[in-house]
Design an enzyme around this catalytic site. Sequence first.
Site, PDB file in Angstrom:
ATOM      1  N   LYS A 187       0.004  22.891  30.272  1.00  0.00           N
ATOM      2  CA  LYS A 187      -0.200  23.170  28.859  1.00  0.00           C
ATOM      3  C   LYS A 187      -0.308  24.674  28.600  1.00  0.00           C
ATOM      4  O   LYS A 187       0.347  25.224  27.718  1.00  0.00           O
ATOM      5  CB  LYS A 187      -1.458  22.443  28.370  1.00  0.00           C
ATOM      6  CG  LYS A 187      -1.928  22.828  27.013  1.00  0.00           C
ATOM      7  CD  LYS A 187      -0.980  22.399  25.903  1.00  0.00           C
ATOM      8  CE  LYS A 187      -1.321  23.107  24.619  1.00  0.00           C
ATOM      9  NZ  LYS A 187      -1.263  22.322  23.446  1.00  0.00           N
ATOM     10  N   CYS A 232      -3.476  28.409  19.255  1.00  0.00           N
ATOM     11  CA  CYS A 232      -3.217  28.192  20.686  1.00  0.00           C
ATOM     12  C   CYS A 232      -2.684  29.366  21.477  1.00  0.00           C
ATOM     13  O   CYS A 232      -3.174  29.653  22.559  1.00  0.00           O
ATOM     14  CB  CYS A 232      -2.253  27.018  20.852  1.00  0.00           C
ATOM     15  SG  CYS A 232      -3.038  25.448  20.548  1.00  0.00           S
ATOM     16  N   GLU A 256      -1.940  18.209  24.400  1.00  0.00           N
ATOM     17  CA  GLU A 256      -1.176  17.989  23.191  1.00  0.00           C
ATOM     18  C   GLU A 256      -0.089  19.051  23.061  1.00  0.00           C
ATOM     19  O   GLU A 256      -0.372  20.226  23.166  1.00  0.00           O
ATOM     20  CB  GLU A 256      -2.127  18.081  21.985  1.00  0.00           C
ATOM     21  CG  GLU A 256      -1.497  17.627  20.722  1.00  0.00           C
ATOM     22  CD  GLU A 256      -0.736  16.339  20.934  1.00  0.00           C
ATOM     23  OE1 GLU A 256      -1.383  15.297  21.049  1.00  0.00           O
ATOM     24  OE2 GLU A 256       0.511  16.370  20.990  1.00  0.00           O
TER      25      GLU A 256
HETATM   26  C1  UDX Z   1      -7.273  21.768  18.953  1.00  0.00           C
HETATM   27  C2  UDX Z   1      -7.634  21.668  20.413  1.00  0.00           C
HETATM   28  O1  UDX Z   1      -8.733  20.897  20.593  1.00  0.00           O
HETATM   29  C3  UDX Z   1      -7.695  23.018  21.005  1.00  0.00           C
HETATM   30  O2  UDX Z   1      -8.060  23.005  22.322  1.00  0.00           O
HETATM   31  C4  UDX Z   1      -6.312  23.475  20.886  1.00  0.00           C
HETATM   32  O3  UDX Z   1      -6.072  24.562  21.701  1.00  0.00           O
HETATM   33  C5  UDX Z   1      -6.087  23.780  19.439  1.00  0.00           C
HETATM   34  O4  UDX Z   1      -6.186  22.639  18.732  1.00  0.00           O
HETATM   35  P1  UDX Z   1      -8.109  21.587  16.645  1.00  0.00           P
HETATM   36  O5  UDX Z   1      -7.988  20.111  16.540  1.00  0.00           O
HETATM   37  O6  UDX Z   1      -7.032  22.402  16.059  1.00  0.00           O
HETATM   38  O7  UDX Z   1      -8.282  21.990  18.147  1.00  0.00           O
HETATM   39  O8  UDX Z   1      -9.512  22.120  16.201  1.00  0.00           O
HETATM   40  P2  UDX Z   1     -10.298  21.811  14.897  1.00  0.00           P
HETATM   41  O9  UDX Z   1      -9.364  21.551  13.796  1.00  0.00           O
HETATM   42  O10 UDX Z   1     -11.312  22.880  14.808  1.00  0.00           O
HETATM   43  O11 UDX Z   1     -11.014  20.416  15.218  1.00  0.00           O
HETATM   44  C6  UDX Z   1     -12.068  20.217  16.075  1.00  0.00           C
HETATM   45  C7  UDX Z   1     -13.059  19.271  15.435  1.00  0.00           C
HETATM   46  O12 UDX Z   1     -14.049  18.891  16.369  1.00  0.00           O
HETATM   47  C8  UDX Z   1     -13.806  19.837  14.232  1.00  0.00           C
HETATM   48  O13 UDX Z   1     -13.600  19.026  13.109  1.00  0.00           O
HETATM   49  C9  UDX Z   1     -15.279  19.852  14.674  1.00  0.00           C
HETATM   50  O14 UDX Z   1     -16.162  19.578  13.620  1.00  0.00           O
HETATM   51  C10 UDX Z   1     -15.291  18.771  15.718  1.00  0.00           C
HETATM   52  N1  UDX Z   1     -16.375  18.910  16.689  1.00  0.00           N
HETATM   53  C11 UDX Z   1     -16.553  20.062  17.354  1.00  0.00           C
HETATM   54  C12 UDX Z   1     -17.209  17.821  16.941  1.00  0.00           C
HETATM   55  O15 UDX Z   1     -17.078  16.772  16.332  1.00  0.00           O
HETATM   56  N2  UDX Z   1     -18.184  17.943  17.891  1.00  0.00           N
HETATM   57  C13 UDX Z   1     -18.392  19.084  18.573  1.00  0.00           C
HETATM   58  O16 UDX Z   1     -19.284  19.156  19.407  1.00  0.00           O
HETATM   59  C14 UDX Z   1     -17.549  20.179  18.289  1.00  0.00           C
HETATM   60  C1  UDX Z   2       2.008  25.762  19.534  1.00  0.00           C
HETATM   61  C2  UDX Z   2       2.991  25.056  20.483  1.00  0.00           C
HETATM   62  O1  UDX Z   2       4.317  25.167  19.981  1.00  0.00           O
HETATM   63  C3  UDX Z   2       2.601  23.613  20.659  1.00  0.00           C
HETATM   64  O2  UDX Z   2       3.465  22.976  21.571  1.00  0.00           O
HETATM   65  C4  UDX Z   2       1.190  23.615  21.181  1.00  0.00           C
HETATM   66  O3  UDX Z   2       0.747  22.357  21.459  1.00  0.00           O
HETATM   67  C5  UDX Z   2       0.262  24.290  20.199  1.00  0.00           C
HETATM   68  O4  UDX Z   2       0.700  25.621  20.012  1.00  0.00           O
HETATM   69  P1  UDX Z   2       1.663  25.895  16.935  1.00  0.00           P
HETATM   70  O5  UDX Z   2       0.645  26.926  17.242  1.00  0.00           O
HETATM   71  O6  UDX Z   2       1.307  24.802  15.993  1.00  0.00           O
HETATM   72  O7  UDX Z   2       2.145  25.184  18.248  1.00  0.00           O
HETATM   73  O8  UDX Z   2       2.936  26.619  16.296  1.00  0.00           O
HETATM   74  P2  UDX Z   2       4.325  27.198  16.829  1.00  0.00           P
HETATM   75  O9  UDX Z   2       5.402  26.538  16.082  1.00  0.00           O
HETATM   76  O10 UDX Z   2       4.421  27.185  18.292  1.00  0.00           O
HETATM   77  O11 UDX Z   2       4.259  28.703  16.307  1.00  0.00           O
HETATM   78  C6  UDX Z   2       3.329  29.642  16.811  1.00  0.00           C
HETATM   79  C7  UDX Z   2       3.529  30.998  16.155  1.00  0.00           C
HETATM   80  O12 UDX Z   2       4.720  31.622  16.596  1.00  0.00           O
HETATM   81  C8  UDX Z   2       3.615  30.927  14.641  1.00  0.00           C
HETATM   82  O13 UDX Z   2       2.872  31.973  14.067  1.00  0.00           O
HETATM   83  C9  UDX Z   2       5.086  31.085  14.389  1.00  0.00           C
HETATM   84  O14 UDX Z   2       5.352  31.596  13.114  1.00  0.00           O
HETATM   85  C10 UDX Z   2       5.486  32.046  15.496  1.00  0.00           C
HETATM   86  N1  UDX Z   2       6.914  31.976  15.848  1.00  0.00           N
HETATM   87  C11 UDX Z   2       7.433  30.818  16.348  1.00  0.00           C
HETATM   88  C12 UDX Z   2       7.709  33.080  15.697  1.00  0.00           C
HETATM   89  O15 UDX Z   2       7.256  34.132  15.247  1.00  0.00           O
HETATM   90  N2  UDX Z   2       9.027  32.988  16.055  1.00  0.00           N
HETATM   91  C13 UDX Z   2       9.583  31.853  16.555  1.00  0.00           C
HETATM   92  O16 UDX Z   2      10.786  31.861  16.853  1.00  0.00           O
HETATM   93  C14 UDX Z   2       8.752  30.734  16.693  1.00  0.00           C
END
Ligand code: UDX
Ligand code: UDX
Length: 463
Positions: free
Chosen positions: A221, A277, A162
């Site tokens: 990724k 991430c 993603e």
């Molecule tokens: C995601 C990606 O999966 C992670 O690898 C990426 O780097 C960051 O974003 P995210 O969707 O943000 O994770 O995580 P979260 O919001 O914690 O959602 C995961 C969900 O999976 C939770 O709601 C949790 O309850 C569920 N879960 C977890 C299950 O249903 N079964 C499990 O065994 C573990």
């Molecule tokens: C990131 C990646 O962008 C996305 O492609 C991946 O799939 C998941 O991780 P996200 O973590 O949602 O997404 O946010 P992002 O917009 O990338 O920002 C990450 C952090 O960097 C934030 O704390 C943001 O405030 C900071 N940031 C970003 C800066 O400080 N300066 C910048 O110019 C851009």
Amino acid sequence: MKITNICCIGAGYVGGPTMAVIANKCPHIKVTVVDLNETRISLWNDENVDNIPIYEPGLNEIVKEARGRNLFFSTQVDKAIDEAELIFISVNTPTKTYGTGKGMAADLKHIELCARQIAKVSKSNKIIVEKSTLPVRTAEALKSILENTGNGVQFQILSNPEFLAEGTAVADLLNPDRVLIGGDTSTDGQVAIDALVEVYANWVPRERILKTNVWSSELSKLTANAFLAQRVSSINAISELCEKTEANVNEVAKAIGMDSRIGSKFLKASVGFGGSCFQKDILNLVYISKAFGLNEVADYWEQVIIMNDHQKRRFSKNIVKTLYNTVSGKKITFLGWAFKKDTNDTRESAAIYVADDLINEQASIALYDPKVESKQVLSDLDYLETRSSDENKKYIEIFEDPYEACKNAHAIAILTEWDEFKEYDWQKIYNNMLKPAFVFDGRNILDLQKMNEIGFVYQSIGS
Ligand code: UDX
Ligand code: UDX
């Protein structure tokens, strides 16, 4: 092979929005999102779509349209697995907090549990898609579990990382720069890849759908996030130099960003990057590199994290130094707790670490964030295990109103770039603060001249 039934395990920041968009764009496919967390699922099913558990601009509208038609949220994991031809695994993969690789390797226990459950339940052939960000070669482990514990059914494993960023998830999903699908190079593997390509082709132009092998996809990724994070750490490193030399980091960023080889995005100096991430994925890259004995490669990427930690610490140190080397008993107001604007996600937010430092100096933190709930703030602090939960509660007070939060404060620290902060009546805030009134802008969102005219002592990152 034509997909008509999709299941997604994990209704989080990634699984929820991604499946909502797939269901929205593919009315002929039934999409069921399952999660072990019953509260989360019941919120996704809340009659009022404004109560869904994840805040993302535009997401409620997308959910409203598809929910009950071909989009379903459920806790009946086995049933959804059984019925689906294609299963996304979108559970979280946090950094390990114990054992080998503690603080660095990804904890894959949720992924493994999912694989075992899929193997146990499946009665027909299925395509399994890794959506969670995983260390390179996780697909191999998945495959081995599926093949050795299953009922003889065939599994194809794809990696489809993603790239959505939180806060812009819906826009990123509707109009992605690219969709990456990695799969086995065998004929069966190619058939599985093509089945998933057809799902995305319902709204994504085909030239933006890339097919690779599984390992390239997994590594892409991690690499994409490492490159993005590296840009932020690079500009943050320059911000410190700017503060010593009268160069202005915004001007520098603009000047270098106009070089088309560099580009203008991801050059905003800040108090440090956060989010679920960047840190996790880079640590993963470091861990994998070390595992192969590539120490220089590991050190190279680790420096991106070291710089980020330094930037957060530098911000809190500067606050203490500027407030006459003591913040004990002083009220410092935080505007923003989320790791960036337009999300209620706080994972690895710089605000947590800055607060922790200031609490160590016995400051009283007052906090306002438009979307983050109080219990989240406390659990973020407790998670650091610096002090007891009761102790943390003594040092932080959470406000519903930003003007109340700023009343009688010695200083304001801006930790998240929420748009509404720019619209505040800063004169009014100034009038109600102790003097001299300090503002530490960790996101460079306010106008220096205007703030100085009002009378604030205003400091921003890199100027
Ligand atoms: C995601 C990606 O999966 C992670 O690898 C990426 O780097 C960051 O974003 P995210 O969707 O943000 O994770 O995580 P979260 O919001 O914690 O959602 C995961 C969900 O999976 C939770 O709601 C949790 O309850 C569920 N879960 C977890 C299950 O249903 N079964 C499990 O065994 C573990
Ligand atoms: C990131 C990646 O962008 C996305 O492609 C991946 O799939 C998941 O991780 P996200 O973590 O949602 O997404 O946010 P992002 O917009 O990338 O920002 C990450 C952090 O960097 C934030 O704390 C943001 O405030 C900071 N940031 C970003 C800066 O400080 N300066 C910048 O110019 C851009």
